[in-house]
Enzyme design. Structure first.
Site, PDB file in Angstrom:
ATOM      1  N   LYS A 208       0.940  -1.045   0.173  1.00  0.00           N
ATOM      2  CA  LYS A 208      -0.018  -0.041  -0.118  1.00  0.00           C
ATOM      3  C   LYS A 208       0.907   1.211  -0.045  1.00  0.00           C
ATOM      4  O   LYS A 208       0.608   2.158  -0.748  1.00  0.00           O
ATOM      5  CB  LYS A 208      -0.876   0.029   1.339  1.00  0.00           C
ATOM      6  CG  LYS A 208      -1.937   1.280   1.514  1.00  0.00           C
ATOM      7  CD  LYS A 208      -2.747   0.922   2.493  1.00  0.00           C
ATOM      8  CE  LYS A 208      -3.322   2.573   2.842  1.00  0.00           C
ATOM      9  NZ  LYS A 208      -4.335   2.429   3.691  1.00  0.00           N
ATOM     10  N   GLU A 214      10.488  -4.758   4.464  1.00  0.00           N
ATOM     11  CA  GLU A 214      10.465  -6.151   4.038  1.00  0.00           C
ATOM     12  C   GLU A 214      10.131  -6.191   2.682  1.00  0.00           C
ATOM     13  O   GLU A 214      10.833  -6.868   1.891  1.00  0.00           O
ATOM     14  CB  GLU A 214       9.628  -6.954   4.831  1.00  0.00           C
ATOM     15  CG  GLU A 214       9.814  -7.173   6.322  1.00  0.00           C
ATOM     16  CD  GLU A 214       9.309  -6.277   7.426  1.00  0.00           C
ATOM     17  OE1 GLU A 214       9.005  -5.104   6.752  1.00  0.00           O
ATOM     18  OE2 GLU A 214       9.379  -6.138   8.473  1.00  0.00           O
ATOM     19  N   GLY A 269      -4.612  -1.945   4.792  1.00  0.00           N
ATOM     20  CA  GLY A 269      -4.069  -2.919   4.435  1.00  0.00           C
ATOM     21  C   GLY A 269      -4.657  -4.371   4.821  1.00  0.00           C
ATOM     22  O   GLY A 269      -5.027  -5.201   3.800  1.00  0.00           O
ATOM     23  N   ARG A 270      -5.468  -4.460   6.008  1.00  0.00           N
ATOM     24  CA  ARG A 270      -5.772  -5.807   6.383  1.00  0.00           C
ATOM     25  C   ARG A 270      -7.132  -5.869   5.641  1.00  0.00           C
ATOM     26  O   ARG A 270      -7.930  -6.871   6.092  1.00  0.00           O
ATOM     27  CB  ARG A 270      -5.977  -5.849   8.056  1.00  0.00           C
ATOM     28  CG  ARG A 270      -6.405  -4.876   8.684  1.00  0.00           C
ATOM     29  CD  ARG A 270      -6.074  -4.958  10.149  1.00  0.00           C
ATOM     30  NE  ARG A 270      -6.430  -3.641  10.808  1.00  0.00           N
ATOM     31  CZ  ARG A 270      -5.684  -2.830  10.972  1.00  0.00           C
ATOM     32  NH1 ARG A 270      -4.739  -2.697  10.619  1.00  0.00           N
ATOM     33  NH2 ARG A 270      -6.278  -1.708  11.632  1.00  0.00           N
ATOM     34  N   GLU A 355      -4.868  -6.553  14.882  1.00  0.00           N
ATOM     35  CA  GLU A 355      -4.291  -5.265  14.592  1.00  0.00           C
ATOM     36  C   GLU A 355      -5.501  -4.259  14.528  1.00  0.00           C
ATOM     37  O   GLU A 355      -5.293  -3.033  14.522  1.00  0.00           O
ATOM     38  CB  GLU A 355      -3.845  -5.413  12.840  1.00  0.00           C
ATOM     39  CG  GLU A 355      -2.589  -4.315  12.782  1.00  0.00           C
ATOM     40  CD  GLU A 355      -2.082  -4.355  11.255  1.00  0.00           C
ATOM     41  OE1 GLU A 355      -2.462  -4.360  10.349  1.00  0.00           O
ATOM     42  OE2 GLU A 355      -0.607  -4.657  11.383  1.00  0.00           O
ATOM     43  N   HIS A 386      -5.892 -33.349  17.179  1.00  0.00           N
ATOM     44  CA  HIS A 386      -4.929 -34.244  17.787  1.00  0.00           C
ATOM     45  C   HIS A 386      -3.644 -33.504  18.240  1.00  0.00           C
ATOM     46  O   HIS A 386      -2.575 -33.863  18.365  1.00  0.00           O
ATOM     47  CB  HIS A 386      -4.560 -35.028  16.620  1.00  0.00           C
ATOM     48  CG  HIS A 386      -5.693 -35.943  16.219  1.00  0.00           C
ATOM     49  ND1 HIS A 386      -5.717 -37.209  16.855  1.00  0.00           N
ATOM     50  CD2 HIS A 386      -6.633 -35.850  15.130  1.00  0.00           C
ATOM     51  CE1 HIS A 386      -7.030 -37.655  16.319  1.00  0.00           C
ATOM     52  NE2 HIS A 386      -7.478 -36.869  15.301  1.00  0.00           N
ATOM     53  N   LYS A 506       9.349  -0.585  14.370  1.00  0.00           N
ATOM     54  CA  LYS A 506       9.983  -0.418  12.691  1.00  0.00           C
ATOM     55  C   LYS A 506      10.969   0.762  13.240  1.00  0.00           C
ATOM     56  O   LYS A 506      12.102   0.339  12.449  1.00  0.00           O
ATOM     57  CB  LYS A 506       9.038   0.066  12.075  1.00  0.00           C
ATOM     58  CG  LYS A 506       8.017  -0.899  11.436  1.00  0.00           C
ATOM     59  CD  LYS A 506       7.034  -0.308  10.299  1.00  0.00           C
ATOM     60  CE  LYS A 506       5.564  -1.056  10.377  1.00  0.00           C
ATOM     61  NZ  LYS A 506       4.741  -0.486   9.289  1.00  0.00           N
TER      62      LYS A 506
HETATM   63  O1  F6P Z   1       3.261  -2.876   9.701  1.00  0.00           O
HETATM   64  C1  F6P Z   1       1.886  -3.208   9.737  1.00  0.00           C
HETATM   65  C2  F6P Z   1       1.359  -2.734   8.141  1.00  0.00           C
HETATM   66  O2  F6P Z   1       1.334  -1.425   8.145  1.00  0.00           O
HETATM   67  C3  F6P Z   1       0.099  -3.613   7.996  1.00  0.00           C
HETATM   68  O3  F6P Z   1      -0.938  -2.941   8.394  1.00  0.00           O
HETATM   69  C4  F6P Z   1      -0.162  -3.771   6.458  1.00  0.00           C
HETATM   70  O4  F6P Z   1      -0.742  -4.842   6.069  1.00  0.00           O
HETATM   71  C5  F6P Z   1       1.466  -4.035   6.299  1.00  0.00           C
HETATM   72  O5  F6P Z   1       2.361  -3.288   7.167  1.00  0.00           O
HETATM   73  C6  F6P Z   1       2.108  -3.745   5.018  1.00  0.00           C
HETATM   74  O6  F6P Z   1       2.098  -2.719   4.631  1.00  0.00           O
HETATM   75  P1  F6P Z   1       2.156  -2.020   3.087  1.00  0.00           P
HETATM   76  O7  F6P Z   1       1.079  -2.678   2.287  1.00  0.00           O
HETATM   77  O8  F6P Z   1       2.187  -0.606   2.796  1.00  0.00           O
HETATM   78  O9  F6P Z   1       3.459  -2.621   2.507  1.00  0.00           O
END
Ligand code: F6P
Length: 550
Positions: A208, A214, A269-270, A355, A386, A506
């Site tokens: 987003k 990452e 995002g979620r 979240e 199990h 972060k």
């Molecule tokens: O760190 C949490 C977050 O902001 C989430 O809410 C989001 O889904 C994820 O990181 C990834 O964010 P982006 O889509 O901006 O890379």
């Protein structure tokens, strides 16, 4: 006007008195006194049947929960969400994932702009591109068709896509390979591409913000891998697409914005798996299947928007979660899909629920004096039975469980499905009614076993039944949980759409990382534990074996 704090609301006080008077009643009693309970305490909408009769609630409990929801402004807040108001107050944003599945020609306005048209424009561009890839018309740099799709994203830009891919695998093109890379641990990327031909691989960089460490780290490694394999920088143009709200950053990264699919800041995002973030889903199941999934989402949105609270699946599910958390003190909720295709659903729901409602202050910024969002977790049944079900049956914590199953299997094979589903019904039964000492004696169990075998029961479950797992059903199921989260968040009075709690880690990680990589011994000014850990890491990282401490 400042809203009344939750525990001072009339509905909450009545619920408290009601719980003190009758909260220990056993599900055995509830069922004994009402032979119709099992059908009466159920609700059905858009292909999902919810049996909530095995919750520790009476009609009075439900009436009071409705009163609390009403007093908490659930109806008004729901209308405000659909009206595009900035209900995400701490980020001053609208929350309009419902617009992502609004049918073409309808209207939802955010900040003076009717966004449904924009949504459909993007969907049409995505569909056209997906068709080109699926038909082989879109080729890689060397002219070979795309056979592999690698989605690089994290959090909402990964969990929705991977969950939907797994859930809808039955409907996917089996000649296309899909991989999902999220972790900054290089192992994730290296293992994902190790057997792929770069010339046939399309990377979707899903973010987003397009600033997530990452994702950008993995995206850079993907670009380097591709260029190395194909020996030409120019190859990037045919092998990378982006999904983002940040055109500038996409362009800075070197992806042609003609191959970018956008979305909007009013999509969290979620809550984004049905936006362009779901491009991998569309590639996998085709545009038609994707639209079908959107119809399923929309059908549940309409149900949530219009059905009376008692018949409203998301409202009922949300109110029960609040009841179990607030009054029964349940700290966690188990979600057990009895469908192998839904194996990533618990992981997806963890982000959606935790979240969203893992918050310590109200919308007004006041620290809450009550527990908010529970921990969500789970595994597909029957595997969970199990391993950890022992604790759910006989442990000292009460863990409400959602059991999700279907009438028909997508892979009918002998008696497998009847065996699978008999476990859904049996688990709900065992958790509710348990087995008493008297029953065990009547069964002639040896004395030494009796105390160990007793199961007190009275453990709440919801059973969610659908006919068959389809794209439409999946959309409805996810929207059900989205709006249940909304219902819970509204009663707790929290902002379910921000996530400030993830920021500090972060910031600290980006401050620490130079100290880990530097050739010069850093001057560490952290706490003594962090300093020692960094020193130890640095001392070991360049050694081959494990002989450093010997
Ligand atoms: O760190 C949490 C977050 O902001 C989430 O809410 C989001 O889904 C994820 O990181 C990834 O964010 P982006 O889509 O901006 O890379």
């Amino acid at each position: 006007m400042t809203p009344t704090p939750m525990r001072q609301r009339k509905g909450w006080k009545q619920l408290e008195a009601h719980y003190l008077a009758s909260g220990t009643r056993h599900l055995r009693e509830f069922f004994a006194e009402d032979p119709e309970r099992g059908t009466r305490l159920s609700a059905e909408a858009v292909g999902i049947y919810l049996d909530y009769s095995k919750n520790r609630v009476s009609d009075e409990t439900l009436r009071l929960l409705e009163e609390l929801a009403d007093e908490s402004g659930l109806g008004e807040r729901r209308n405000a969400m659909f009206a595009g108001e900035h209900i995400n107050v701490s980020e001053d944003r609208a929350v309009l994932h419902v617009a992502l599945r609004a049918p073409k020609g309808t209207s939802l306005v955010v900040d003076g702009v009717d966004v449904v048209g924009e949504v459909h424009e993007v969907l049409e561009r995505m569909s056209a591109f997906a068709e080109r890839v699926r038909s082989g018309e879109w080729t890689g740099h060397t002219g070979r068709p795309i056979r592999n799709v690698v989605n690089i994203g994290i959090g909402g830009s990964d969990l929705g896509p991977v969950m939907a891919y797994e859930a809808l695998r039955h409907y996917t093109r089996r000649d296309l390979t899909f991989r999902f890379v999220s972790n900054v641990d290089a192992t994730d990327f290296v293992e994902a591409v190790r057997d792929l031909e770069a010339a046939e691989t399309l990377f979707i960089i899903a973010s987003k913000t397009f600033t997530t460490l990452e994702t950008l780290t993995n995206a850079r490694s993907a670009r380097a891998w591709l260029v190395e394999q194909l020996g030409d920088e120019a190859a990037v143009a045919r092998h990378f697409v982006a999904v983002s709200t940040n055109e500038e950053k996409v362009s800075d990264f070197g992806i042609d914005t003609a191959n970018m699919f956008g979305f909007w800041d009013w999509v969290g995002g979620r809550y984004s798996m049905d936006s362009a973030i779901g491009f991998s889903t569309m590639l996998a199941i085709g545009p038609e299947g994707f639209y079908e999934m959107l119809e399923g989402f929309h059908a549940m949105d309409e149900h949530f928007r219009t059905a009376p609270f008692r018949e409203n699946l998301p409202v009922v599910l949300g109110m029960l979660t609040v009841w179990n958390r607030e009054f029964l003190g349940c700290e966690t909720v188990g979600v057990m899909p009895y469908d192998q295709y839904l194996k990533r659903l618990p992981a997806y729901l963890q982000q959606l629920t935790m979240e969203s409602n893992g918050k310590h202050v109200t919308l007004e910024g006041t620290v809450v004096d009550y527990p908010t969002g529970p921990v969500f977790w789970g595994e597909p049944g029957t595997n969970g039975q199990h391993s950890f079900f022992q604790l759910i049956h006989q442990g000292t914590s009460i863990i409400p469980v959602d059991l999700i199953g279907f009438a028909r299997s997508l892979n009918p094979l002998g008696e497998h499905h009847d065996l699978l589903m008999s476990n859904v019904f049996a688990q709900a039964q065992a958790l509710a009614f348990g087995v008493s000492e008297a029953e065990l004696r009547a069964q002639g169990r040896p004395e030494r076993e009796i105390a160990h075998r007793v199961m007190e029961g009275n453990r709440p479950t919801n059973v969610l039944l659908g006919e068959e797992l389809t794209p439409r059903l999946l959309g409805s199921l996810i929207a059900l949980y989205e709006h249940s989260v909304f219902t819970q968040g509204t009663i707790w009075g929290v902002d379910s759409y921000d996530q400030w709690g993830v920021e500090l880690g972060k910031v600290l990680a980006s401050a620490i990382s130079p100290a880990l990589g530097s050739d010069i011994e850093p001057d560490l000014q952290y706490d003594s534990s962090t300093n020692a850990l960094i020193r130890r890491y640095r001392a070991h990282k360049n050694k081959g074996g494990s002989d450093v401490d010997r």
